[in-house]
Scaffold this active site. Sequence first.
Site, PDB file in Angstrom:
ATOM      1  N   PHE A 166       4.486  23.077 -32.588  1.00 58.38           N
ATOM      2  CA  PHE A 166       3.319  22.657 -33.387  1.00 58.38           C
ATOM      3  C   PHE A 166       3.748  22.003 -34.689  1.00 58.38           C
ATOM      4  CE2 PHE A 166       2.404  26.581 -30.992  1.00 58.38           C
ATOM      5  CZ  PHE A 166       1.636  26.019 -29.995  1.00 58.38           C
ATOM      6  N   LYS A 181      -4.115  17.281 -15.229  1.00 53.19           N
ATOM      7  CA  LYS A 181      -4.168  18.733 -15.391  1.00 53.19           C
ATOM      8  C   LYS A 181      -3.539  19.170 -16.719  1.00 53.19           C
ATOM      9  CE  LYS A 181      -3.683  21.662 -11.782  1.00 53.19           C
ATOM     10  NZ  LYS A 181      -3.073  22.581 -10.795  1.00 53.19           N
ATOM     11  N   THR A 182      -2.351  18.665 -17.018  1.00 51.94           N
ATOM     12  CA  THR A 182      -1.702  19.074 -18.271  1.00 51.94           C
ATOM     13  C   THR A 182      -2.420  18.453 -19.481  1.00 51.94           C
ATOM     14  OG1 THR A 182      -0.066  17.321 -17.949  1.00 51.94           O
ATOM     15  CG2 THR A 182       0.552  19.527 -17.265  1.00 51.94           C
ATOM     16  N   GLN A 201      -3.829  20.362 -22.773  1.00 55.08           N
ATOM     17  CA  GLN A 201      -3.609  19.970 -24.176  1.00 55.08           C
ATOM     18  C   GLN A 201      -4.920  20.056 -24.952  1.00 55.08           C
ATOM     19  OE1 GLN A 201      -0.654  18.911 -25.964  1.00 55.08           O
ATOM     20  NE2 GLN A 201      -0.600  16.765 -25.407  1.00 55.08           N
ATOM     21  N   LYS A 231      -2.138   6.579 -24.284  1.00 51.74           N
ATOM     22  CA  LYS A 231      -1.956   6.941 -25.688  1.00 51.74           C
ATOM     23  C   LYS A 231      -1.835   8.465 -25.790  1.00 51.74           C
ATOM     24  CE  LYS A 231      -5.712   4.493 -27.080  1.00 51.74           C
ATOM     25  NZ  LYS A 231      -6.641   3.749 -27.977  1.00 51.74           N
ATOM     26  N   GLY A 232      -1.343   8.931 -26.917  1.00 50.39           N
ATOM     27  CA  GLY A 232      -1.079  10.369 -27.071  1.00 50.39           C
ATOM     28  C   GLY A 232      -2.344  11.172 -27.293  1.00 50.39           C
ATOM     29  N   GLY A 250      -1.920  15.010 -28.235  1.00 46.48           N
ATOM     30  CA  GLY A 250      -1.636  16.340 -28.780  1.00 46.48           C
ATOM     31  C   GLY A 250      -2.351  16.609 -30.090  1.00 46.48           C
ATOM     32  N   GLU A 251      -2.422  15.615 -30.956  1.00 48.53           N
ATOM     33  CA  GLU A 251      -3.037  15.822 -32.274  1.00 48.53           C
ATOM     34  C   GLU A 251      -4.564  15.752 -32.188  1.00 48.53           C
ATOM     35  OE1 GLU A 251      -0.456  16.499 -34.189  1.00 48.53           O
ATOM     36  OE2 GLU A 251       1.004  15.534 -32.878  1.00 48.53           O
TER      37      GLU A 251
END
Lengths: 216, 744
Positions: free
Chosen positions: B243, B635-636, B640, B703-704, B706-707
């Site tokens: 994190f 799925k992942t 997230q 594109k990402g 996580g944030e």
Amino acid sequence: MAQNEHPGDELEMPDASRRHFLKQSSALAALALAPTAAVKAVDTGWDQKIAAAFEQLPLQVTINGTVQNVSIEPRVTLLDLLREQLHLTGTKKGCDHGQCGACTVHVDGQRVNACLTLAMTTEGSNVTTIEGLATNDHGATARLHPMQEAFIKHDGFQCGYCTPGQIMSAVACIREGHADSPEEVREYMSGNICRCGAYANIVEAIMEVKQGGKKV
Amino acid sequence: MTKETKNPSIDRVDGRMKVTGGANYFADFELPSMAYCVLVGSEIARGTISSLDTKKAQGAPGVLGVFTHQNMPPIPGWDAPIGGQADGPPPKPKTEETYRILSSPKILFDGQPIAIVVADTYERATYAASLVKATYAKQASRTDLSKHVAEGIAPGGSGDYSRGKADAHQTAPITLEANYTIPIEVHNPMELHGILAHWTGPDKLMIYAKTQGVNATQNAMAQAFKLDPKNIHVHTEFMGGGFGMGLRTWPQETAVVAIARKIGRPLKLVMNRSQMFTLVGHRPYTVQTIRMGADQTGKLVSINHAATAETARYEDFTEATVNMTKFMYACPNVSTRYRIVRLDRSVPIWMRGPGEATGAFALESAMDEMAHKLNLDPIEFRLRNYTETDPEHNRPYSSKNLREAYEKGADAIGWNNRKPQPGSLREGNWLIGYGMSTGVFNAFRWEASARALLKADGSLTVQSAVTDIGPGTGTALTMIAHNVLGVPVEKIKVEYGDTSLPKAPSQGGSAIVSAVGSAVFDACTAIKQALIELAVKDGSSLAGRQADELTLANGILSVEKEPGKKLTVSELMQVNKLTVIDRTKESKAGPDHQKYSMYSFSVHFVQVRVNPLTGVVRVAKAVSVADSGRIISPKTAASQMIGGVAGGIGMALTEEAVIDHRFGRFVNNNFADYHVAVHADVPAIETIMIDKPDPIINPMGAKGMGEIALIGFAGAVANAVFNATGQRVRDLPITPDKVMQKLV
């Protein structure tokens, strides 16, 4: 506080180990009363040898079906015994204070925090860790436990660090009869923290195993 | 498959390892004659050590050494001229102090290591550490940012921002001014931090690390010990969450490496949970002021956003707290200001969503407050100020589907059940409220490299040094390789988290699928080209066909217009006497990237229940929508997003590291008192993926995320609490006392 409020305080030890314990204690006390001798012992490294001889106690415990005879310091926790001496590192350390559940294992079928369990208290017990949950036990060829399958199917993890504890807790949660609804599962699984936040998927996995009716 | 097609869901490729206990994290490795380190922390926040008694500890059974500022082995790279950073030489703007672990008797923060005890077992090291005694010459310490906001200094780097008229706020028809506070939050990944260091030769080092980037750790250690990076091997295949706290090499890691060299044995350090609060960073306490102006038509006239955050006296930490305000909405007059205050605290570090999550709480709360003043639905207010181009940089977004995200999320949560008048929905004893908020984060594409090896048996190995701290990087890379080469997923193996593999950036900034994924895409594309070239050359059964007539799937090359005409990859490789086709590619953003602003977007919707008697807030429903390009691994990716919700619930309702400012010391530095969300706090969550490819960012169109999974979520909860109760809580976390204070 009245004495009779502590019924569990009395030491319960087999006679042989009680004698052993008392013998060691008085020898240590004698050493402590002789400061010059003690200092000398430190200088010559004798303290190390004495400590090694006095600090170790024998323990017999069955772990994942295998009888283990080990010699350990009484202050060693079950968690550190598993990880540092028996190299069963599937059980994880997250807090060492019983606050996170990462170290959950089964002792005689009950889920416990291995970090709050002194290893010596498991004398004669059966301990199951995550490594012992799959049948056959041998890595890639082993058949997974239904809970392990369900965690994969529902993606009940991300980093995977809390996962062994979550799974051990989840199995016990069903066995205890505390998995009759998602709400109940959330309550009875709240001792297992997942910082990645896979909770919703973990609850789905547990409910599926419970409703599937397979033996856990 | 191309980026025009949606991807199927596959199970996490390392799932089996994780459910069987077979995944090895740094502390799970065992080395011959390994010894254990335990840190002893200072008991004051500012001052000097007057005396340090280590004799008892030295003499305790099993102790191999007690290291303090009086006998710490040198760290050669740290003897260089001193900059501001504790883990390397780069000089930054001059700070008041320098922190070099165990190098001086000076104490700069509570819990600063004053000794490292090494013993042959963990128990002996822990006991001996309890015998180290120090006395101090204590100085008054400053740890409370709220008392020192006025002392904020402008950090180096990006300055204040402004466009339009600075005083527009004063003449706007409808105005709002509000202060928002975020407390100290701590990453607290489940895995404790530490290191396992093993000198395998006089100048050769093997490290099992808890790092988000093995190459970054390798470089930091190379600098610290003046070694060729090639002599340093770092391994982090599994990391129990980061994190953000694993985005740098912390001083105690370097110290353990130095001591391991001195003692001549492999050393293991596993910190304890309370040390996780002081020695590996945190989200900084931040106070923000937003002044917002709008007109009666619901158009924004102006936004001023000022933020002040704490940092250490020995290092200036900064983050992008005010950035979202610059480009999120069409608003002609915008100014932002960011300041830091140096306190007697350990240095912060980016925590998931980092400053953007802090800033989004303020901006998106203020948007809700203004919508209420304007008597507008909060979504409608955002749509009236929607912008199709980036007003900060005056260029188009590479892709933005936020309107669709608002719509889909609103449908899913049942937004039409929301009543504009706060406090008007009730279910039994509970007040019900709905809230929403937007999140946004840069879509980066950093330079990365990857290697792909196709074997004649049809199996594929993909390699990159990147770590997978939990988002499912290995799974996403598997899907990318599968899409290019058609190799079945079960025949693909991804190897990662080791410096022996091709270089990759640290896992952070939601950039890894874009960066490393592109390198994997390129390496696999190179293999595909090699196969096709072999297939169409003279002598092959497909000789004479054009390269673009061939398709490759499941290890078979075929020609679309000639049904039945097939050539298996293994035949092709055998004929050409090849056992493996091996390609390594470096990949980075092209010049096109300069022409666009690239962001991932999210929208969070929540329904809360507030108990008017106790002030307890429960998140009853959550819907998170991601607009982050093509979803590589559905799925992942969904995981997230639900992880962001769980983190967001903690941020909104429970997480706060509390300092007793008389001592500069945390009072709740453990999991019993610092409340992260647990099972009982988190409801079932609906995740929605817009799943439309970004045409610019990379060949996958991804594109990402996580944030953005976290950014904005806390604001949605605060807005829902307002809708439920009419009470606006502007300082996180929204604990029952704050809700009650306003209700009674």
